[in-house]
Scaffold this motif. Structure first.
Motif, short mmCIF file in Angstrom:
data_model
loop_
_atom_site.label_atom_id
_atom_site.label_comp_id
_atom_site.label_asym_id
_atom_site.label_seq_id
_atom_site.Cartn_x
_atom_site.Cartn_y
_atom_site.Cartn_z
N GLU A 34 0.85 -1.21 0.00
CA GLU A 34 0.00 0.00 0.00
C GLU A 34 0.88 1.25 0.00
O GLU A 34 0.47 2.29 -0.49
CB GLU A 34 -0.98 0.00 1.16
CG GLU A 34 -0.33 0.04 2.52
CD GLU A 34 -1.31 0.34 3.65
OE1 GLU A 34 -2.52 0.43 3.39
OE2 GLU A 34 -0.85 0.48 4.79
N GLU A 35 2.09 1.14 0.54
CA GLU A 35 2.99 2.30 0.53
C GLU A 35 3.38 2.67 -0.90
O GLU A 35 3.59 3.83 -1.21
CB GLU A 35 4.24 2.02 1.37
CG GLU A 35 3.95 2.06 2.86
CD GLU A 35 5.19 2.17 3.72
OE1 GLU A 35 5.81 3.23 3.72
OE2 GLU A 35 5.52 1.18 4.38
N ARG A 86 -7.55 6.73 7.95
CA ARG A 86 -6.43 6.00 8.56
C ARG A 86 -5.14 6.78 8.36
O ARG A 86 -4.28 6.82 9.23
CB ARG A 86 -6.32 4.63 7.92
CG ARG A 86 -5.60 3.64 8.80
CD ARG A 86 -5.60 2.27 8.21
NE ARG A 86 -5.00 2.22 6.91
CZ ARG A 86 -5.54 1.62 5.86
NH1 ARG A 86 -6.69 1.04 5.97
NH2 ARG A 86 -4.93 1.63 4.70
N ARG A 87 -5.02 7.39 7.21
CA ARG A 87 -3.79 8.13 6.94
C ARG A 87 -3.76 9.47 7.67
O ARG A 87 -2.69 10.00 7.94
CB ARG A 87 -3.64 8.33 5.42
CG ARG A 87 -3.42 6.98 4.73
CD ARG A 87 -3.57 7.09 3.25
NE ARG A 87 -2.54 7.92 2.69
CZ ARG A 87 -2.68 8.60 1.56
NH1 ARG A 87 -3.79 8.54 0.89
NH2 ARG A 87 -1.69 9.32 1.08
N TRP A 88 -4.93 10.00 7.98
CA TRP A 88 -4.96 11.28 8.67
C TRP A 88 -4.90 11.16 10.18
O TRP A 88 -4.71 12.13 10.87
CB TRP A 88 -6.23 12.05 8.27
CG TRP A 88 -6.05 12.74 6.97
CD1 TRP A 88 -6.43 12.28 5.76
CD2 TRP A 88 -5.40 13.99 6.74
NE1 TRP A 88 -6.07 13.16 4.78
CE2 TRP A 88 -5.43 14.23 5.36
CE3 TRP A 88 -4.79 14.93 7.56
CZ2 TRP A 88 -4.87 15.35 4.78
CZ3 TRP A 88 -4.24 16.07 6.99
CH2 TRP A 88 -4.29 16.26 5.62
N ARG A 89 -5.10 9.90 10.67
CA ARG A 89 -5.13 9.72 12.11
C ARG A 89 -3.78 9.99 12.75
O ARG A 89 -2.76 9.73 12.15
CB ARG A 89 -5.59 8.30 12.45
CG ARG A 89 -6.92 8.31 13.15
CD ARG A 89 -7.38 6.90 13.41
NE ARG A 89 -7.96 6.31 12.22
CZ ARG A 89 -8.05 4.99 12.02
NH1 ARG A 89 -7.57 4.16 12.89
NH2 ARG A 89 -8.61 4.52 10.93
N PHE A 121 0.00 4.24 -2.47
CA PHE A 121 -0.40 5.56 -1.97
C PHE A 121 0.70 6.62 -2.08
O PHE A 121 0.47 7.77 -1.76
CB PHE A 121 -0.90 5.44 -0.52
CG PHE A 121 -2.16 4.62 -0.40
CD1 PHE A 121 -3.20 4.80 -1.29
CD2 PHE A 121 -2.29 3.66 0.58
CE1 PHE A 121 -4.35 4.04 -1.21
CE2 PHE A 121 -3.43 2.89 0.67
CZ PHE A 121 -4.47 3.07 -0.23
N THR A 122 1.90 6.22 -2.51
CA THR A 122 2.92 7.24 -2.76
C THR A 122 3.12 7.43 -4.27
O THR A 122 4.06 8.07 -4.71
CB THR A 122 4.28 6.89 -2.11
OG1 THR A 122 4.69 5.61 -2.57
CG2 THR A 122 4.20 6.89 -0.62
#
Lengths: 255, 308
Positions: free
Chosen positions: A99-100, A252-255, A103-104
């Motif tokens: 996923e890295e 999840r990414r903003w948490r 999402f990058t």
């Protein structure tokens, strides 16, 4: 669109280079073939028995006696099998650390979700098209009505699309594929049996529960009745699942 | 090329990165150092756009990571700690997929794959399935995916972790060969790696910046005393006493076969020491500067709690 197509290709490759797609398609076809054969055999024996009596013979209908129960059986099989198809969509990416990479990359979360969802829809389409092959013979040797048959398959596809929409959401929640599949299955079953609760409810509650139930919307389609409410129901269910998936990933990414 | 201003990242109440500001110039290789849980991976994830920061600013390749995320992602190659690979794909198919999602134009896709395969030394395994290649090749493939779109900036999270010594040397060579064309930031626990391949370092601890700068500047800034190590043919206690008596010499100690001399940073005594050794015919075999090693620097900054 190019990015979505890249994701679709990658997902299809993942499905078909692991045993999962083959096993799901094979099992689905085995069961659908068995159901179809049983129903046609039963229909044949009933037809032979009633052949002596022209009045009753005229009353029997292959759409009602074969296709309608066939579609209901297939819908249960889809309920059992589609969570296995959707369980890996995001869980696996998370577990493998890929996923890295996704999402990058300069592609949006929406494109990633759409690509993955469309790939799973394509597998569903393959399953349904292949399962329809035996049924084609009934059109060669008999004269069933085409519309209820097509609507039945459309219903199965829409229902499957809704199942996968929910499945992709649960797969975004956890990195454990089994947990994802069980949660999807549990939620789908809950929506399936809502109509049972609906029978004992009254008034507005009954209408709400019946509207929310998968079963009620599907039943009318297998009878050859096309209502845009059913179409809207399944599509909104699928879109809601995709929307939740998007929200979960972003949050999840903003948490 | 990489710049952060007062970067902060909180996970709930836990502060992973706090008030982090540093700058890395174009074409250089910089190391991000710090103990476990110092916030290295979080910092890298923020720089690559994988995680948003709670506050502060990060500029990569001239773009704001938060406001122009898509532009940054086009200019950045990222090798996470867990190499993001799909085992069921062949090396070539995997690179093809990465090229597509990194928006390499279709016409130059094949050339991009060829280039990445060539630079990272993957031709031998090009047609093999990722699940069947060795760990060293997987790491190379991770680097190849980070390079495929020829990004201006490459971020690598512990690029040599888990490799055998020969593979470590190969990967380091590979990273060194990228200097100039790309700006690289890598995190590592191996301090020797930093001296071998990095131009500068950012040292963080508990999410806070402890020091950042070019290696030579830092070692010079954190060195308290100047001095030399001497290796003499004749090095008895009498010689040590003589050396200690020389003007400006503040400390003389024996370290194994070497004698360590220290003096004030602004009072270079090297000429006098050499002259003394030659005059007294002590047999001067070797003299080397008392440079601060990266290990000493790191420990002094992290364990000693010195903040810059």
């Amino acid at each position: 669109m190019k990015a979505i197509w890249s994701i679709i290709k990658k997902e299809l490759l993942s499905y078909f280079t692991s045993p999962i797609a083959y096993i799901i398609i094979f099992t689905f076809l085995l069961l659908s073939g068995f159901f179809f054969y049983s129903l046609v055999s039963w229909f044949n024996s009933v037809a032979m028995q009633l052949a002596q009596n022209p009045y009753y013979y005229q009353q029997i209908n292959i759409n009602q006696m074969v296709f309608s129960p066939f579609f209901h059986n297939l819908s249960i099989v889809l309920l059992l099998m589609l969570p296995l198809l959707s369980m890996r969509l995001f869980s696996e990416e998370k577990k493998m650390g890929t996923e890295e990479l996704l999402f990058t990359s300069p592609i949006s979360v929406t494109q990633i979700i759409t690509g993955k969802y469309l790939a799973s829809l394509l597998i569903l389409l393959i399953m349904l098209v292949l399962s329809a092959i035996p049924a084609v013979f009934t059109f060669i040797y008999g004269n069933p009505e085409v519309m209820p048959f097509l609507l039945g398959y459309l219903g199965l596809f829409l229902m499957g699309a809704a199942f996968l929409g929910l499945g992709i959401f649960w797969s975004a929640i956890t990195e454990n594929q089994i947990v994802s599949a069980v949660l999807t299955f549990g939620t789908l079953l809950l929506f399936w049996v809502l109509s049972w609760v609906g029978y004992s409810a009254h008034g507005l509650w009954q209408s709400v529960l019946n509207y929310l139930s998968f079963f009620e919307h599907f039943d009318s389609m297998t009878k050859g009745i096309f209502d845009t409410t059913d179409l809207v129901y399944y599509l909104s269910f699928a879109f809601f699942g995709l929307f939740l998936t998007h929200s979960v990933i972003q949050s999840r990414r903003w948490r | 090329m990489i710049e952060t201003e007062h970067l902060q990242k909180k996970y709930g109440d836990l502060v992973a990165v706090e008030d982090l500001s540093f700058k890395v110039d174009s074409g250089q290789i910089w190391g991000l150092l710090g103990p476990n849980a110092a916030g290295k991976t979080t910092t890298m994830r923020i720089l690559t756009g994988f995680l948003p920061a709670t506050s502060g600013r990060a500029i990569v390749a001239g773009y704001d990571v938060f406001e122009q995320a898509e532009k940054v992602k086009k200019e950045i190659g990222y090798l996470p700690e867990t190499v993001p690979l799909y085992p069921e794909m062949t090396v070539e198919a995997y690179l093809g997929f990465v090229a597509e999602i990194k928006q390499v134009p279709k016409t130059s896709k094949k050339a991009a794959i060829d280039r990445a395969v060539e630079i990272t030394g993957l031709p031998a395994v090009r047609k093999r399935l990722v699940k069947n290649i060795s760990r060293g090749y997987r790491q190379r493939l991770g680097l190849a995916q980070a390079l495929i779109h020829n990004p201006k900036v490459i971020i690598m999270d512990e690029p040599t972790i888990g490799l055998d010594p020969a593979q470590i040397v190969e990967i380091r060579q590979l990273i060194k060969s990228l200097r100039g064309e790309h700006t690289i930031m890598l995190s590592t626990h191996i301090l020797a790696e930093v001296t071998q391949i990095c131009d500068g370092v950012v040292i963080i601890n508990e999410g806070k910046l402890m020091a950042s700068g070019r290696l030579d500047e830092l070692t010079s800034a954190y060195r308290e005393k100047d001095g030399v190590y001497l290796r003499l043919k004749k090095a008895d206690d009498e010689v040590l006493n003589f050396l200690g008596g020389l003007p400006g010499i503040e400390n003389v100690t024996r370290e194994g076969e070497e004698i360590r001399l220290e003096w004030d940073r602004n009072n270079d005594r090297r000429e006098e020491v050499v002259k003394f050794c030659l005059d007294k015919q002590l047999g001067l075999l070797e003299m080397r500067s008392l440079a601060l090693t990266i290990e000493e620097l790191y420990l002094r900054i992290v364990s000693g709690g010195i903040e810059q």
